[in-house]
Design an enzyme around this catalytic site. Structure first.
Site, short mmCIF file in Angstrom:
data_model
loop_
_atom_site.label_atom_id
_atom_site.label_comp_id
_atom_site.label_asym_id
_atom_site.label_seq_id
_atom_site.Cartn_x
_atom_site.Cartn_y
_atom_site.Cartn_z
N HIS A 1 103.63 25.50 -62.89
CA HIS A 1 104.78 26.48 -63.24
C HIS A 1 105.92 25.36 -63.85
O HIS A 1 106.08 24.25 -63.62
CB HIS A 1 105.43 27.39 -62.43
CG HIS A 1 105.88 26.63 -60.99
ND1 HIS A 1 105.00 26.26 -60.07
CD2 HIS A 1 107.09 26.04 -60.85
CE1 HIS A 1 105.76 25.54 -59.23
NE2 HIS A 1 106.94 25.44 -59.42
N HIS B 1 110.14 25.47 -64.74
CA HIS B 1 111.32 26.02 -64.44
C HIS B 1 111.99 26.12 -65.84
O HIS B 1 112.24 25.03 -66.46
CB HIS B 1 112.16 25.16 -63.66
CG HIS B 1 111.48 25.18 -62.26
ND1 HIS B 1 111.75 26.03 -60.97
CD2 HIS B 1 110.53 24.39 -61.60
CE1 HIS B 1 111.28 25.75 -60.09
NE2 HIS B 1 110.16 24.66 -60.41
P1 5GP Z 1 108.49 24.32 -57.20
O1 5GP Z 1 109.24 23.42 -56.13
O2 5GP Z 1 106.99 24.30 -56.72
O3 5GP Z 1 108.66 23.55 -58.53
O4 5GP Z 1 109.32 25.77 -57.55
C1 5GP Z 1 108.68 26.62 -56.71
C2 5GP Z 1 109.66 27.92 -57.17
O5 5GP Z 1 109.41 29.13 -56.67
C3 5GP Z 1 111.16 27.42 -56.61
O6 5GP Z 1 112.31 27.37 -57.34
C4 5GP Z 1 111.47 29.01 -55.70
O7 5GP Z 1 112.75 29.18 -55.41
C5 5GP Z 1 110.20 29.76 -56.25
N1 5GP Z 1 109.76 30.64 -55.46
C6 5GP Z 1 109.36 30.52 -54.13
N2 5GP Z 1 108.92 31.65 -53.51
C7 5GP Z 1 109.02 32.58 -54.54
C8 5GP Z 1 108.54 33.96 -54.66
O8 5GP Z 1 108.00 34.56 -53.72
N3 5GP Z 1 108.63 34.51 -55.57
C9 5GP Z 1 109.44 33.93 -56.91
N4 5GP Z 1 109.71 34.63 -57.74
N5 5GP Z 1 109.74 32.76 -56.68
C10 5GP Z 1 109.49 32.12 -55.65
#
Ligand code: 5GP
Length: 143
Positions: free
Chosen positions: A105, A107
């Site tokens: 993903h 951001h």
């Molecule tokens: P990462 O740390 O993997 O780059 O980002 C994961 C993102 O997913 C984080 O910014 C976190 O806030 C978001 N996130 C975690 N759980 C959920 C969820 O259940 N739904 C949504 N929409 N975002 C989530």
């Protein structure tokens, strides 16, 4: 070093399958975009390819072009929707980098002069705020 396997039950896979709710702002055959529940700023959106991969390191290169076309589209929409001065685009790979959900993903975060990002995976936002922000982004996308 061997990478861990893709987990078909990671939270974003469940969101893509519609098994758990999200505030979607965009979807097509290859990509879905929805609000981050712990936003680092208002309008923080996640752009997620439907194709399964843990992150950029194991992704099919063919998925990356379509993904970044939509990253650009969402970046332009959040800038307009929130009157942002700029947009930060972030992407993490494996725990050492800060990745916490293991489905690729990107951001997309509206930025404002002098306003720092809130912490990564900090505080949960109220559902009504996420819904309102998602509405603003959908309106900007509708043009
Ligand atoms: P990462 O740390 O993997 O780059 O980002 C994961 C993102 O997913 C984080 O910014 C976190 O806030 C978001 N996130 C975690 N759980 C959920 C969820 O259940 N739904 C949504 N929409 N975002 C989530």
């Amino acid at each position: 070093m061997a990478e861990a396997a893709y987990d078909i039950n990671n939270i974003f896979a469940k969101i893509l399958r519609g098994e758990i709710p999200s505030h979607r702002v965009y979807e097509d055959d290859t990509v879905v975009a929805f609000m981050d529940v712990m936003p680092q700023g208002p309008g923080h959106t996640l752009v997620v390819p439907r194709a399964p991969s843990r992150n950029l390191l194991d992704a099919d290169p063919a998925a990356l072009g379509p993904l970044f076309v939509i990253v650009q589209k969402i970046a332009q929409a959040v800038r307009q929707a929130f009157g942002a001065d700029g947009v930060t685009v972030l992407q993490f790979n494996e725990p050492a980098s800060g990745q916490t959900v293991y489905h690729l993903h990107v951001h997309v975060i509206p930025r404002f002069e002098g306003v720092p990002l809130k912490p990564h995976t900090g505080q949960m936002e109220k559902p009504e705020v996420l819904a309102e922000n998602a509405g603003k982004i959908r309106m900007a996308l509708a043009g």
